[in-house]
Design a protein around this motif. Structure first.
Motif, PDB file in Angstrom:
ATOM      1  N   TYR A  74      21.277  35.096  -8.881  1.00 28.83           N
ATOM      2  CA  TYR A  74      21.636  33.789  -9.438  1.00 28.83           C
ATOM      3  C   TYR A  74      22.071  33.881 -10.899  1.00 28.83           C
ATOM      4  CZ  TYR A  74      19.054  31.833  -5.434  1.00 28.83           C
ATOM      5  OH  TYR A  74      18.612  31.505  -4.180  1.00 28.83           O
ATOM      6  N   PHE A  75      21.408  34.735 -11.671  1.00 28.48           N
ATOM      7  CA  PHE A  75      21.652  34.822 -13.120  1.00 28.48           C
ATOM      8  C   PHE A  75      21.572  33.455 -13.783  1.00 28.48           C
ATOM      9  CE2 PHE A  75      24.274  38.530 -11.556  1.00 28.48           C
ATOM     10  CZ  PHE A  75      23.354  39.499 -11.928  1.00 28.48           C
ATOM     11  N   GLY A  76      20.576  32.669 -13.361  1.00 28.64           N
ATOM     12  CA  GLY A  76      20.330  31.402 -14.028  1.00 28.64           C
ATOM     13  C   GLY A  76      20.853  30.161 -13.343  1.00 28.64           C
ATOM     14  N   VAL A  77      21.706  30.300 -12.338  1.00 24.01           N
ATOM     15  CA  VAL A  77      22.188  29.118 -11.621  1.00 24.01           C
ATOM     16  C   VAL A  77      21.254  28.823 -10.461  1.00 24.01           C
ATOM     17  CG1 VAL A  77      24.551  29.749 -12.241  1.00 24.01           C
ATOM     18  CG2 VAL A  77      23.705  30.266  -9.942  1.00 24.01           C
ATOM     19  N   GLY A  78      21.455  27.697  -9.786  1.00 23.28           N
ATOM     20  CA  GLY A  78      20.645  27.333  -8.641  1.00 23.28           C
ATOM     21  C   GLY A  78      21.401  27.475  -7.338  1.00 23.28           C
ATOM     22  N   ASP A  79      20.731  27.130  -6.236  1.00 20.56           N
ATOM     23  CA  ASP A  79      21.344  27.261  -4.916  1.00 20.56           C
ATOM     24  C   ASP A  79      22.553  26.341  -4.753  1.00 20.56           C
ATOM     25  OD1 ASP A  79      19.714  29.188  -3.267  1.00 20.56           O
ATOM     26  OD2 ASP A  79      18.114  27.862  -3.940  1.00 20.56           O
ATOM     27  N   GLU A  80      22.444  25.105  -5.238  1.00 21.52           N
ATOM     28  CA  GLU A  80      23.585  24.197  -5.107  1.00 21.52           C
ATOM     29  C   GLU A  80      24.813  24.737  -5.825  1.00 21.52           C
ATOM     30  OE1 GLU A  80      23.189  20.060  -5.825  1.00 21.52           O
ATOM     31  OE2 GLU A  80      21.195  19.930  -4.913  1.00 21.52           O
ATOM     32  N   TYR A 140      35.785  28.622   1.100  1.00 23.87           N
ATOM     33  CA  TYR A 140      35.080  28.744   2.382  1.00 23.87           C
ATOM     34  C   TYR A 140      34.548  27.391   2.804  1.00 23.87           C
ATOM     35  CZ  TYR A 140      32.010  30.269   6.098  1.00 23.87           C
ATOM     36  OH  TYR A 140      31.407  30.422   7.323  1.00 23.87           O
ATOM     37  N   ALA A 141      34.860  26.962   4.022  1.00 20.94           N
ATOM     38  CA  ALA A 141      34.493  25.625   4.494  1.00 20.94           C
ATOM     39  C   ALA A 141      33.573  25.661   5.705  1.00 20.94           C
ATOM     40  CB  ALA A 141      35.751  24.831   4.836  1.00 20.94           C
ATOM     41  N   GLY A 142      33.142  26.836   6.134  1.00 23.90           N
ATOM     42  CA  GLY A 142      32.308  26.936   7.323  1.00 23.90           C
ATOM     43  C   GLY A 142      30.850  26.633   7.065  1.00 23.90           C
ATOM     44  N   PRO A 143      30.033  26.593   8.121  1.00 20.74           N
ATOM     45  CA  PRO A 143      28.598  26.363   7.974  1.00 20.74           C
ATOM     46  C   PRO A 143      27.983  27.418   7.049  1.00 20.74           C
ATOM     47  CG  PRO A 143      29.241  26.145  10.271  1.00 20.74           C
ATOM     48  CD  PRO A 143      30.426  26.690   9.543  1.00 20.74           C
ATOM     49  N   LEU A 144      27.233  26.946   6.059  1.00 19.66           N
ATOM     50  CA  LEU A 144      26.787  27.816   4.974  1.00 19.66           C
ATOM     51  C   LEU A 144      25.364  27.460   4.563  1.00 19.66           C
ATOM     52  CD1 LEU A 144      27.508  29.964   2.763  1.00 19.66           C
ATOM     53  CD2 LEU A 144      28.418  28.061   1.408  1.00 19.66           C
ATOM     54  N   VAL A 145      24.519  28.480   4.405  1.00 17.36           N
ATOM     55  CA  VAL A 145      23.130  28.295   4.000  1.00 17.36           C
ATOM     56  C   VAL A 145      22.830  29.247   2.852  1.00 17.36           C
ATOM     57  CG1 VAL A 145      20.700  28.413   4.712  1.00 17.36           C
ATOM     58  CG2 VAL A 145      22.455  27.747   6.376  1.00 17.36           C
ATOM     59  N   SER A 146      22.138  28.774   1.829  1.00 17.62           N
ATOM     60  CA  SER A 146      21.583  29.680   0.828  1.00 17.62           C
ATOM     61  C   SER A 146      20.142  29.946   1.232  1.00 17.62           C
ATOM     62  CB  SER A 146      21.649  29.066  -0.576  1.00 17.62           C
ATOM     63  OG  SER A 146      21.299  30.033  -1.547  1.00 17.62           O
ATOM     64  N   GLY A 147      19.882  31.137   1.747  1.00 19.35           N
ATOM     65  CA  GLY A 147      18.636  31.442   2.420  1.00 19.35           C
ATOM     66  C   GLY A 147      17.432  31.478   1.487  1.00 19.35           C
ATOM     67  N   GLN A 148      16.292  31.077   2.048  1.00 20.96           N
ATOM     68  CA  GLN A 148      15.013  31.126   1.354  1.00 20.96           C
ATOM     69  C   GLN A 148      14.021  31.909   2.195  1.00 20.96           C
ATOM     70  OE1 GLN A 148      15.148  29.647  -1.737  1.00 20.96           O
ATOM     71  NE2 GLN A 148      17.256  29.172  -1.158  1.00 20.96           N
ATOM     72  N   ASP A 149      13.000  32.429   1.567  1.00 22.13           N
ATOM     73  CA  ASP A 149      11.987  33.182   2.288  1.00 22.13           C
ATOM     74  C   ASP A 149      11.389  32.336   3.426  1.00 22.13           C
ATOM     75  OD1 ASP A 149      12.503  34.925   0.254  1.00 22.13           O
ATOM     76  OD2 ASP A 149      10.398  35.355  -0.184  1.00 22.13           O
ATOM     77  N   PHE A 150      11.268  32.971   4.589  1.00 28.00           N
ATOM     78  CA  PHE A 150      10.705  32.385   5.790  1.00 28.00           C
ATOM     79  C   PHE A 150      11.624  31.380   6.467  1.00 28.00           C
ATOM     80  CE2 PHE A 150       6.219  33.672   4.561  1.00 28.00           C
ATOM     81  CZ  PHE A 150       6.142  34.617   5.558  1.00 28.00           C
TER      82      PHE A 150
END
Length: 325
Positions: free
Chosen positions: A295-301, A312-322
């Motif tokens: 991230y270097f300081g940015v967030g998932d959004e 990129y316009a396809g289904p996209l997730v920023s993954g989290q543990d579990f």
């Protein structure tokens, strides 16, 4: 309450932007879940597959060398037919398997199959835990696949724990040599198959490291894990037809203020949002999951916005543990 707005973004192929906040509570099971396209994502607090009759992917650790209690070292579990296949075990990830097994994922009670993408410490530190935790009770030998150097790493760990081995064998009723794994080093391309899964290991582009991505094919799903890599033609080739593509990424916005030498390194060894977007548009996986996010300081959004801005316009997730897919 879990904020899926941070972890999940969806954009229709027509280009209309839609950020999806979906939290459903299944009272009997106590589940939080979200839906992206045809994929179901289970929240980090669930720790159990939604449908154990299907192949499930559990993101045990989505982190990087920058340690974070919420994002431990990189590790993915593919669970199919009641058996878990691990990809990497970064720092903290072995305890994730313990926690998952205690919350209902029986396949992670005693995993013994692991595929290592490369030998950087943030991907292998808990390999030692897999080998040595309760080794004297383990019934099944650990089988490990990985790049050249894996045998030397394994032998070094055995030498490190020589006193543990000696004292337990001499003083305890040890009935197993569970500390001795079966190690396979990959030379070129790996092809592994058993009654549940077919695995292809293919070279990726991670600086001077010998590094591999993996493609898992089961009866119902195709899962591809990039490991650490910059844009790489072999990854594109092996990711075609994937239901789920887990891909590493760094934030362009976060990296740009860094010194030139670190920028050069990360651009040569890791994937920018533009490169991830290019791969996604070429491969068109049913769901693209970002993991090992630098991230270097940015967030998932913001990270998702960078990938969207790159086209990129396809289904996209920023993954989290579990997260469970």
């Amino acid at each position: 309450m879990i904020d899926f707005g941070r972890a999940v973004s969806r954009k229709w192929w027509k280009g209309d932007h839609l950020r999806t906040f979906f939290l459903g509570l299944a009272a009997a099971a106590g589940l939080f879940f979200g839906t992206i396209g045809m994929q179901t994502v289970v929240s980090a607090q669930v720790l159990q597959p939604v449908d154990p009759t299907r192949t499930q992917v559990i993101l045990l650790g989505s982190g990087t060398p920058f340690l974070d209690e919420n994002k431990v070292g990189a590790s993915v579990a593919i669970v199919t037919g009641g058996v878990a296949y691990l990809v990497d075990l970064g720092p903290g990830a072995f305890l994730r398997t313990v926690e998952a097994s205690r919350r209902g994922v029986e396949a992670l009670a005693s995993p013994n199959r692991i595929f290592l993408t490369h030998l950087h410490s943030d991907h292998v530190l808990d390999y030692a835990d897999l080998l040595w935790s309760l080794w004297w009770r383990r019934e099944n030998q650990v089988v490990a696949y990985g790049p050249p150097g894996l045998k030397a790493l394994t032998d070094g760990l055995r030498a490190t724990y020589a006193e543990d081995i000696r004292s337990r064998i001499e003083e305890q009723p040890v009935l197993t040599h569970g500390y001795i794994p079966e190690v396979h080093e990959i030379d070129g391309t790996l092809r592994f198959e058993d009654e549940r899964v077919r695995v292809t290991g293919f070279p990726v582009c991670h600086g001077t490291q010998k590094a591999y991505g993996y493609r898992f094919e089961t009866d119902d799903r195709v899962i591809v894990i990039s490991g650490d890599t910059t844009y790489c033609d072999s990854l594109v080739e092996h990711a075609r037809g994937a239901d789920l593509l887990l891909h590493e990424i760094f934030s362009e916005r976060g990296l740009s203020p860094r010194t030139d030498d670190w920028q050069r390194y990360h651009r040569s060894a890791h994937s920018s949002p533009a490169q991830v977007a290019r791969i996604g548009n070429t491969v068109r996986p049913k769901t693209l999951v970002l993991y090992h996010q630098l991230y270097f300081g940015v967030g998932d959004e913001e990270l998702i916005e960078e990938v969207r801005a790159a086209g990129y316009a396809g289904p996209l997730v920023s993954g989290q543990d579990f997260d469970v897919f």
